[in-house]
Structures are given as structure tokens and as C-alpha cells.
Scaffold this active site. Structure first.
Site, short mmCIF file in Angstrom:
data_model
loop_
_atom_site.label_atom_id
_atom_site.label_comp_id
_atom_site.label_asym_id
_atom_site.label_seq_id
_atom_site.Cartn_x
_atom_site.Cartn_y
_atom_site.Cartn_z
N ASP A 139 0.74 -1.22 -0.05
CA ASP A 139 -0.03 -0.06 0.07
C ASP A 139 0.79 1.23 0.22
O ASP A 139 1.94 1.02 0.34
CB ASP A 139 -1.02 0.39 1.15
CG ASP A 139 -1.83 -1.12 1.35
OD1 ASP A 139 -2.34 -1.73 0.17
OD2 ASP A 139 -2.26 -1.58 2.21
N LYS A 140 0.28 2.39 -0.27
CA LYS A 140 1.08 3.59 -0.46
C LYS A 140 1.78 3.92 0.50
O LYS A 140 3.09 4.24 0.75
CB LYS A 140 0.01 4.61 -0.93
CG LYS A 140 0.71 6.07 -1.01
CD LYS A 140 -0.36 7.18 -1.43
CE LYS A 140 0.44 8.48 -1.30
NZ LYS A 140 -0.49 9.65 -1.69
#
Length: 323
Positions: A139-140
Site C-alpha cells: 500500500d502507498k
């Protein structure tokens, strides 16, 4: 940019009567069966010199099978000179330590400035590899280790290993709540029924298993080490929230944080200001896709999680009767 592939093989006795696509996948295992099927359908496969465009055709022992194909550019994104923290690299793979805030793959709201754009600059030929060699994502706002394939054969082998659960990924996390022991969460994950950008534990979701163990206990938080058997979107975040121990700072699944009684104001502010999920991919182990050598890498815990851990540790020491 494109890449020419020329392969030749002969049908063996034990393969007699098999489908053409299956036989080719066995002979040329560096390439996925779906890719081979595409080559057959587009007339890039010959049997004894004759083009055959039907994957289901049965083969005969001794037949000469040839593939003369072109792998077209898979990626349309632009190369960008974005610095990558490269932990390991050879001609087949590279392993990076992704920082928080860096998106892995372009998507809605993130058309550029991603790991993929950086890879296209660092390894220009990677545009012929599916998804620019990206085998799995983070995820970011999750930090840590990712493996990337630089060639089609390496990518095929890594995807197969990932699906066979032969790649070990271990994460470090800080969750809300005091956990007494480790365990596992075996709950299917799918799209949230009403919030379409969120994931959730749902009956008709895909199987997902997360193992976790307690690494350190604080007054109202726990430091965990986690391993994945599967790799569903937001898996650790969803599973920890499902068992009522969401990750510190998780903006999607964290819920409203509870104030920590008798805590120093600095710790309160640190918890309040931790704006990303406290999750880090700390260890990656796999068999090299070409040499077969078992390799393992470790990425140090990022500074924000280290500082939070030290603050929680100091708080627990100052309030020894509270846990």
C-alpha cells in the site's frame, strides 16, 4: 519497445495426446500458460513447420514445436527519474525498500510518480515484462521490501512461487489494544459491500490467512510480527481490524483512537499525529527464480515506527502497573 522470442522443442513420448498449450507450457516453463495460449491464438506457434492456432490440438510424439513470437511493450507509463532504495539487484531481479508515500502502480489519482515509473527509468527493458515486473504490491503508506522481476522468465517463476506460497513475507506492525498471545486470522477478504474503495471480511471473499505473534507489549498497544499465506489487498489491515486490533494510524480501518490515560503529552501527540498505518515489510525470503538459491533480505524499521515504539516503551516503563 518489443522483444523477439524464438523457442524450439520436440514432443516427448509421455506427452503424446496432450493439448498443445499444455505441452508447450511444460517444454518452455519460463512462460506462463496464458501467454503461450495467446501466442497460439495469434499464429505464432508452428507444429512441424505448419502454423497451428488451436490450443486444444492434441500432439504426437516426435513433433517439432516452434514459437516465433514478439512480446510487445506491456507498459504505457512514462519513465521517471525517481530514486529507489535498492537492497539487491542482478540481471534477473531487484529488491527495493519502498518508503511511505510512494504508490507502487499508476491508478486513479496517481497517474505518475510511482514505483513503476521509477522502474522504467532504472531498467528500460522492463517495459516488455507484465506490469513492469511488479510481482506483489505494498500500500502507498506501507514501507518495506518488494521483489521485482526484470525479465519475463523471472516474472513467471516468481508469480508461480507466490501463488504456491513459496515466498515468505514478514511484517512489523504496531496495533491498538493489548494482545496477550499470537495466533492466526483465517477469514476471506473481498470488496466492502457499501464502501467500494475499502476491503472487508466477507463470506464470498477470497481465502486469506494472516499469522501473527506478539513481539512486545505496551500499556494499550502491541508490537507484532506477521506473516502472510495469501496476499489480498489490505490483508493485514483488514484482518487486524476484524479482530478488534486495528493498526495504529490506519486512516481507513483504524477507527477512532482511544486516549491513553496518564500518558505524556508528547506521546499523545505522537499517536494523534501518526497519519499512516504502522506497517512495515521487514523480511523477504524466496528461491531465486533462475538459480534456485534461497535468498533473504531485511529492511530496517523506519524512523517513525522506531520513534513510536521507543515512546510506547518509555510510557510502559513509567506506568508498570497498568498492564
Amino acid at each position: 519497445m518489443s522483444q523477439n522470442i524464438q523457442l524450439q522443442g520436440e514432443v516427448e513420448v509421455h506427452q503424446m495426446g496432450q493439448r498443445l498449450d499444455l505441452t508447450l507450457a511444460e517444454l518452455f516453463s519460463d512462460y506462463s500458460r496464458s501467454r503461450i495460449k495467446e501466442w497460439i491464438l495469434t499464429g505464432q506457434v508452428t507444429v512441424d513447420g505448419e502454423v497451428v492456432d488451436k490450443p486444444r490440438v492434441k500432439v504426437v510424439a516426435g513433433q517439432r514445436l516452434s514459437i516465433d513470437a514478439v512480446i510487445e511493450e506491456e507498459v504505457r507509463s512514462a519513465a521517471e527519474n525517481i530514486e529507489l532504495d535498492i537492497v539487491y539487484e542482478d540481471e534477473h531481479i531487484l529488491v527495493i525498500n519502498k518508503p511511505a508515500g510512494l504508490v507502487v502502480h499508476p491508478g486513479a489519482g496517481n497517474a505518475d510518480g510511482t514505483v513503476l515509473n521509477a522502474l522504467l527509468h532504472h531498467v528500460p527493458d522492463i517495459d516488455t515484462v507484465p506490469r513492469a515486473g511488479i510481482v506483489h504490491r505494498l500500500d502507498k503508506e506501507t514501507t518495506g521490501l518488494m521483489v521485482v522481476a526484470k525479465t519475463v522468465p523471472a516474472q513467471t517463476h516468481l508469480v508461480t512461487a507466490l501463488q504456491a506460497r513459496e515466498i515468505t513475507r514478514e511484517y512489523e506492525a504496531i496495533c491498538n489494544g493489548l494482545m496477550t498471545a499470537g495466533g492466526l486470522v483465517d477469514q476471506p477478504i473481498g470488496r466492502h459491500p457499501t464502501k467500494r474503495t475499502h476491503m472487508a471480511v466477507v463470506v464470498n471473499g477470497k481465502p486469506a490467512v494472516t499469522h501473527y505473534r506478539v513481539a512486545e507489549k505496551f500499556r494499550a498497544h502491541t508490537r507484532l510480527r506477521l506473516r502472510l499465506e495469501s496476499g489480498r489487498t489490505h490483508q493485514i489491515r483488514v484482518h487486524m481490524a476484524h479482530i478488534k486490533h486495528p493498526l495504529v494510524g490506519d486512516p481507513v480501518y483504524g477507527g477512532r483512537p482511544r486516549p491513553l490515560k496518564r500518558a505524556e503529552e508528547s506521546l499523545r501527540e505522537q499517536l494523534k499525529g501518526f497519519k499512516r498505518q504502522a506497517l512495515h515489510a521487514a523480511m523477504l525470503e524466496l528461491a531465486h527464480p533462475i538459480t534456485g538459491e534461497v535468498m533473504q533480505w531485511h529492511a530496517p524499521i523506519p524512523q517513525d515506527m522506531t520513534q513510536l515504539t521507543e515512546a510506547l516503551r518509555a510510557d510502559a516503563k513509567a506506568n508498570p502497573l497498568d498492564y
